[in-house]
Design an enzyme around this catalytic site. Sequence first.
Site, PDB file in Angstrom:
ATOM      1  N   ARG A 188      11.540  -6.717   6.119  1.00  0.00           N
ATOM      2  CA  ARG A 188      11.317  -5.321   5.708  1.00  0.00           C
ATOM      3  C   ARG A 188      12.130  -4.330   6.525  1.00  0.00           C
ATOM      4  NH1 ARG A 188       5.339  -2.620   5.370  1.00  0.00           N
ATOM      5  NH2 ARG A 188       5.402  -2.535   7.634  1.00  0.00           N
ATOM      6  N   ARG A 190      -1.689  -8.445  13.246  1.00  0.00           N
ATOM      7  CA  ARG A 190      -2.139  -7.409  12.312  1.00  0.00           C
ATOM      8  C   ARG A 190      -2.932  -8.029  11.162  1.00  0.00           C
ATOM      9  NH1 ARG A 190       3.470  -5.202  11.110  1.00  0.00           N
ATOM     10  NH2 ARG A 190       2.548  -3.806   9.592  1.00  0.00           N
ATOM     11  N   LYS A 229       0.830  -1.221   0.000  1.00  0.00           N
ATOM     12  CA  LYS A 229       0.000   0.000   0.000  1.00  0.00           C
ATOM     13  C   LYS A 229       0.857   1.262   0.000  1.00  0.00           C
ATOM     14  CE  LYS A 229      -2.198  -0.529   3.943  1.00  0.00           C
ATOM     15  NZ  LYS A 229      -1.728  -1.802   4.472  1.00  0.00           N
ATOM     16  N   ARG A 236      10.586  -1.881  11.804  1.00  0.00           N
ATOM     17  CA  ARG A 236       9.479  -1.353  12.605  1.00  0.00           C
ATOM     18  C   ARG A 236       9.197  -2.249  13.805  1.00  0.00           C
ATOM     19  NH1 ARG A 236       4.449   0.248   8.816  1.00  0.00           N
ATOM     20  NH2 ARG A 236       3.412  -0.879  10.482  1.00  0.00           N
ATOM     21  N   ARG A 244      -9.654   1.575   7.940  1.00  0.00           N
ATOM     22  CA  ARG A 244      -9.360   0.176   8.280  1.00  0.00           C
ATOM     23  C   ARG A 244     -10.631  -0.546   8.732  1.00  0.00           C
ATOM     24  NH1 ARG A 244      -3.619   0.864   8.346  1.00  0.00           N
ATOM     25  NH2 ARG A 244      -2.649  -0.678   9.640  1.00  0.00           N
TER      26      ARG A 244
END
Length: 214
Positions: free
Chosen positions: A126, A170, A13, A159, A87
């Site tokens: 990531r 999540r 996204k 993160r 969301r």
Amino acid sequence: MNLVLLGAPGSGKGTQALLLSRHFSIPKISTGDIFRNILKTKSTLADTIRGYMETGGLVPDAIVIELIRGVMRTEAKDGFVFDGFPRTVEQAVAFDQLLCDENKKLNYAIDLHMDDAVLLKRLLGRYTCEHCGSQFHVEFKPPKVDKICDSCGSNLIVRDDDTEDKIRNRMIVYKKNYDRLSSFYRTMGILIAIDGDGAIDCINDKIKQLLCSV
Ligand code: AMP
């Protein structure tokens, strides 16, 4: 152009929002980035949202909607691409009302699909730039210099919520809300579904083609 990007964590996204923001000259607004910046402050709001973010849960709708109300009066007033908002269907309904009150409307909700296994792999390697939010991956998109952002030269970090247990949570949270949220935009006739697995530029071309053809 007024756009929102739906999609599971790791579906790309943020990357696609950035490309669309450049293409249409509209601001990319990531609620996740805004909340991470709030966490760096010493404030009651930071204390309130910390617990939700640390576990990979969602910040309560009322807080998110209040934040968006402010954003719509400032940086998003002449167009936007939201990354990570809405969301929940409650956020989508409140947003629709907010837009309606200002005689505006959402053009499209772009929905990026991807397999869970691919998502997990993408998120586990990531790295995110702590300054500009650009994203890299240890295997699929390594930076030119180790742990340094290609775009702005700042440090790359992992993160706090990119750990396996938080990623899984999540994803659960995302799936719980997905059907109602996507149905809401499908019923409005503005949902565009795209396969998010593939080369970044190809996916971006596909999105732009679909935006021009609908
Ligand atoms: P993201 O950077 O979009 O993955 O968001 C990181 C975290 O910020 C999420 O796991 C949530 O805790 C919080 N967050 C971001 N956007 C929203 C939203 N629209 N509604 C509720 N919580 C959000």
